[in-house]
Write an enzyme that holds these catalytic residues in place. Structure first.
Site, short mmCIF file in Angstrom:
data_model
loop_
_atom_site.label_atom_id
_atom_site.label_comp_id
_atom_site.label_asym_id
_atom_site.label_seq_id
_atom_site.Cartn_x
_atom_site.Cartn_y
_atom_site.Cartn_z
N ASP A 67 0.83 -1.21 0.00
CA ASP A 67 0.00 0.00 0.00
C ASP A 67 0.86 1.26 0.00
O ASP A 67 0.57 2.23 -0.71
CB ASP A 67 -0.93 0.01 1.22
CG ASP A 67 -2.18 -0.82 0.99
OD1 ASP A 67 -2.29 -1.46 -0.07
OD2 ASP A 67 -3.06 -0.83 1.87
N ASN A 87 3.33 -3.88 -10.95
CA ASN A 87 3.52 -3.50 -9.55
C ASN A 87 4.54 -4.43 -8.88
O ASN A 87 5.49 -3.97 -8.24
CB ASN A 87 2.17 -3.58 -8.82
CG ASN A 87 2.27 -3.27 -7.35
OD1 ASN A 87 2.73 -2.20 -6.97
ND2 ASN A 87 1.82 -4.20 -6.52
N SER A 111 0.57 -9.87 -3.70
CA SER A 111 1.26 -10.54 -4.82
C SER A 111 0.56 -11.85 -5.19
O SER A 111 1.10 -12.93 -4.96
CB SER A 111 2.74 -10.76 -4.51
OG SER A 111 2.96 -11.20 -3.18
N GLY A 160 -12.45 -7.01 -8.92
CA GLY A 160 -11.13 -7.61 -9.04
C GLY A 160 -10.41 -7.71 -7.72
O GLY A 160 -9.18 -7.57 -7.67
#
Length: 207
Positions: A67, A87, A111, A160
């Site tokens: 974050d 990312n 992840s 998502g």
């Protein structure tokens, strides 16, 4: 001279001080502790507890929080599959640099995709990528819901969301797996202790 990605005519600049010299200065071995798991599984809790434990032992670490990184380095990325991959790639590259500097880099990110985590592992030589899987049940993570995201996802206000309408692919061969014991989650110091013991056994906390 080489071409890498979209960059052409570039040269690798060697440094007179290498990783071994930096590790000797810090009296530790650089590595990446990659903490993965669902939102609410305890990744950040473990990362902070581990960093504190290493600090008390005189070891230098740095936390890369998913974050936090989206406030700066990755603020141009969303949560589509290709953005998630980019990312993780960026974080992997930064984590690699921290490890090369001789630090114990603690990366704490959902992840969700196995191939992206494996790509980060491949960036590091000498097996210096330590994958820690926070294997907590979805029901527990959703009950915790520290950021209120599961509630929003269930209401259809977030699309998502990992674990709800986007998959999480658990590691197949992680170095450390944190589970509930008899239905009870380990306390933060116990989780951190398990990781520290691994680092000590593998020689990352040199003395």
């Amino acid at each position: 001279m080489s071409t890498v990605g979209n960059s052409t005519n570039i040269f690798w600049q060697e440094s007179p001080i290498g990783k071994l010299e930096r590790q000797k200065l810090l009296n530790q071995k650089g590595c990446v502790v990659w903490i993965t798991g669902l939102s609410g599984s305890g990744k950040s809790t473990l990362a902070c507890s581990l960093s504190k434990e290493l600090y008390t032992k005189g070891k230098l670490s740095y936390i890369l929080d998913g974050d936090n990184l989206r406030h700066g380095l990755n603020k141009d990325l969303g949560f589509k599959a290709e953005d998630r991959t980019e990312n993780i790639r960026r974080v992997g590259e930064v984590a690699h640099l921290f490890a090369d500097a001789g630090l114990i880099c603690i990366a704490s990110l959902i992840s969700p995709y196995r191939k992206d985590r494996d790509a980060c592992r491949a960036m590091l030589p000498d097996s210096n990528f330590i994958e820690v899987y926070m294997n907590m049940p979805l029901a527990l993570c959703e009950e915790r819901d520290p950021k209120g995201l599961y509630k929003l996802a269930r209401a259809g206000k977030i699309k998502g969301f990992t674990g709800i309408d986007d998959p999480y692919e658990p590691p197949l061969n992680c170095e450390i797996e944190i589970n509930q014991k008899d239905g009870v989650c380990p306390i933060p110091s116990a989780m951190a202790g398990e990781v520290v013991t691994y680092l000590e056994d593998k020689g990352y906390l040199q003395d």
